[in-house]
Design an enzyme around this catalytic site. Structure first.
Site, PDB file in Angstrom:
ATOM      1  N   ASP A  55       8.080 -10.485   7.736  1.00 16.80           N
ATOM      2  CA  ASP A  55       6.848  -9.947   8.298  1.00 16.80           C
ATOM      3  C   ASP A  55       6.736  -8.442   8.109  1.00 16.80           C
ATOM      4  O   ASP A  55       7.672  -7.785   7.669  1.00 16.80           O
ATOM      5  CB  ASP A  55       6.753 -10.291   9.783  1.00 16.80           C
ATOM      6  N   HIS A  89       8.961 -16.195  19.677  1.00 13.93           N
ATOM      7  CA  HIS A  89       8.458 -16.101  18.308  1.00 13.93           C
ATOM      8  C   HIS A  89       9.595 -15.961  17.310  1.00 13.93           C
ATOM      9  O   HIS A  89      10.628 -15.360  17.586  1.00 13.93           O
ATOM     10  CB  HIS A  89       7.445 -14.960  18.154  1.00 13.93           C
ATOM     11  N   GLU A  91       3.668 -16.180  17.072  1.00 12.84           N
ATOM     12  CA  GLU A  91       3.597 -16.116  18.522  1.00 12.84           C
ATOM     13  C   GLU A  91       3.290 -17.483  19.118  1.00 12.84           C
ATOM     14  O   GLU A  91       2.949 -18.430  18.388  1.00 12.84           O
ATOM     15  CB  GLU A  91       2.522 -15.106  18.942  1.00 12.84           C
TER      16      GLU A  91
END
Length: 637
Positions: free
Chosen positions: A84, A157, A162
């Site tokens: 990410d 998460h 999430e």
């Protein structure tokens, strides 16, 4: 490498390996990854790694770097895909995951730059969707991910998936959960600076990896880890989808495992070997679960609570209740330095010598009054020779505006007193100009660091004066590991240990109080405690140390579990108010500190609520009702 072995349990739906500490667990994870890299090298193929950021994998990367430098582990056949990146985020920003990965891994190994893949946080919004599709295709084009490294957030998460993320999600732009934003604030100084969105691999993307390694360190991850491993599969805890993967390895330290059934309540799993500590924990658990005072527990309560086995061991509820009740009652003392001229057989502290030389180590310049201010006041009131040692300057926890305000004050003071102010004006200009152009998370200049350190020093000195500590007994240690001007600190060094050893040798205390955050694998408190342990080891041949007790207190965020408490110091309403006023002396931390953590309350509120909660637990167990209690555990060294 020592692994803590616990009985197997059907409660756990994922295989868990529990290590004594985070360092050992990280080394195991790194060697698992290295094994895959070397295996692929022998086959003449690339190893594809999915990599994570955050505090959890840092020691994994450190070990991989060591293996590269000392054990000839090459990364030339490695292709990486990061989970990410914040959006928007420039790659050269200190908070970017591009910066993180190069700082902790890529700059120190021989990986080919073209083999590094990290989501692009600079894209125009209209190009993000296409980019994410291509990120998925690129993973597929190299044959998929061989090993995916994961941490876990407190929302459950993985990546930035999430709660609400399904197991079919792919790489995409997502909104961050408020709790995740709060946790990220330590890197961005303030929550309002944390990006609200991120680009992340999806749960479905992660689940395609051939092997997954999930890391979790510290007590802060214990509750969500328990839900992930023992709970039902649900998109409310995205990490729980890992239960559907055929090859997951969960690597945790003993503190992250605390909420697992086999650790927290092993009697629910099977037959256990009872000792005094486990008996005490079981009886306290039963009392709180049934909402009955200890002395009112019956044989039926023990049987209904799956503790029949304990009755067999102990005889009957009546005798067991009295035994545990007396043990807990004996922890309570209004004399933390020991009560002179009294029978101390069942007291936590010795009656003699009196008065004692007591030293309170405070990792930051306010931990002493926040965590044990009532006990500090009691020690001073009872005429002990109390020293306070502030281990670090705490300078990164001062707002830039406060530094500017004090710099302005210093310049105005020089002018008012008609002192030579040419040098002062120069320093003032340096502070002002730097702060005006300072980037988010940028390291302060040495002058700004000094200004912030002096602010914290003045506040700590004021608090000590309020508490009655002699000025010559206040020590500012400024341990070098802390002085980086950044959140990221240096490792504990020889100079850090020696400064602690020198102070101890100078004072030769009968009592040491220290911040006992043994369960914190990363923070300043843990490093400061390690320095104390190392110093005591160095001094173990000294005569005075044979008659020295080490008491550990906890910080503003949590308290010792009641079954672990060995000294409980009651705090009256008046003493609690005095403690609050001592905390108020730390004005730079008042209202909203720079690093508030996940708790919005002010430090004095956290401290009072924590102390009252401890007193309420003692009350629920059937002991005397107090306004508040500060708790300590004795460390045997």
């Amino acid at each position: 490498m020592e692994i803590l072995n616990y009985p197997e349990t059907t409660y756990e739906k994922l295989p868990v390996t529990i290590f004594e500490n985070a360092q050992e667990g990280a080394i195991r994870a790194a060697h698992e990854i290295a094994s895959v890299i070397r295996s692929k090298q022998k086959e003449g193929r690339n190893a594809v790694l999915g990599l994570a950021t955050g505090t959890s994998p840092i020691n994994v990367y450190r070990e991989l770097v060591r293996l590269h430098k000392e054990d000839n582990l090459s990364f030339k056949n490695v292709i990486t895909f990061n989970l990410d990146e914040y959006y928007p985020m420039k790659p050269d920003e200190l908070q970017s995951y591009v910066y993180f990965m190069h700082e902790h891994l890529f700059n120190h190994i021989d990986i080919l730059p073209e083999n590094i893949n990290i989501p692009d946080g600079t894209l125009p919004i209209e190009k993000v969707k296409e980019y994410c599709l291509n990120y998925e295709k690129k993973i597929e084009a190299v044959g998929g991910i061989d090993v995916q490294l994961l941490g876990i957030g407190r929302t459950g998460h993985i990546g930035f998936n999430e709660p609400g993320s399904s197991n079919q999600t792919v790489t995409r732009l997502v909104k961050l959960d408020p709790l995740t934003i709060t946790d990220a604030a330590k890197d961005f100084i303030k929550e309002e600076f944390v990006p609200l969105r991120a680009i992340t691999m999806g749960v479905g993307t992660i689940m395609k990896a051939r092997k997954i390694i999930l890391l979790a360190w510290g007590e802060g991850k214990a509750k969500i880890l328990q839900k992930t491993i023992e709970g039902n599969i649900s998109d409310e805890v995205p990490a729980s989808f890992l239960q559907q993967h055929p090859n997951v390895q969960v690597i945790v330290d003993q503190w992250a495992a605390l909420e697992l059934t086999r650790i927290k309540t092993p009697w629910l799993v099977g037959v256990v070997t009872w000792n005094k500590e486990l008996i005490r924990r079981a009886v306290i658990w039963l009392s709180l679960t049934t909402e009955k005072p200890i002395l009112k527990l019956t044989d039926e309560d023990y049987k209904d609570g799956s503790l029949s086995d304990l009755l067999v061991e102990a005889g009957n509820a009546y005798q067991l209740n009295i035994q545990v009740f007396n043990t807990i009652q004996n922890t309570i003392t209004g004399w933390p330095g020991g009560k002179p001229n009294s029978d101390d057989t069942n007291r936590p502290e010795r009656a003699q010598p009196f008065p004692k030389r007591s030293i309170i180590f405070s990792p930051h310049p306010d931990d002493d009054v926040i965590s044990m201010g009532g006990t500090l006041l009691r020690l001073v009131d009872q005429k002990h020779d109390v020293h306070v040692a502030y281990q670090t300057s705490g300078n990164i926890a001062v707002f830039d505006d406060d530094a500017r305000r004090f710099a302005d004050f210093a310049l105005d003071f020089y002018k008012k007193m008609n002192l030579g102010n040419g040098q002062m004006e120069h320093l003032h200009t340096e502070v002002v100009e730097f702060l005006k152009g300072k980037k988010l998370g940028e390291e302060d200049t040495s002058v700004v660091q000094d200004v912030k350190a002096l602010i914290r020093k003045g506040e700590a000195a004021a608090a000590c004066r309020f508490c009655g500590v002699k000025e010559e007994n206040v020590h500012f240690m400024n341990m070098p590991f802390y002085e980086t001007g950044k959140v990221q600190k240096k490792p504990l060094g020889e100079e850090d240990i020696q400064v602690v050893a020198d102070l101890l040798q100078k004072i030769k205390p009968h009592q040491i109080f220290a911040a006992g955050d043994l369960r914190d694998p990363h923070g300043t408190h843990r490093v400061c405690l390690d320095a104390i342990f190392a110093a005591l080891e160095r001094l173990k041949g000294e005569a005075w140390i044979k008659d020295c007790y080490l008491w550990l207190y906890r910080g503003a965020w949590q308290e010792w579990d009641i079954e672990d408490i060995e000294m409980a110091v009651p705090i009256s309403p008046e003493e609690l108010l005095r403690k609050r006023k001592a905390i108020f002396k730390h004005q730079s931390q008042k209202d909203s500190p720079v690093f508030p953590g996940n708790d919005k309350r002010e430090f004095w509120q956290r401290a009072e609520d924590r102390n009252r909660a401890t007193a309420q637990l003692y009350d629920k167990l059937g002991l005397t009702e107090y306004e508040a209690i500060e708790a300590f555990v004795r460390h045997k060294f």
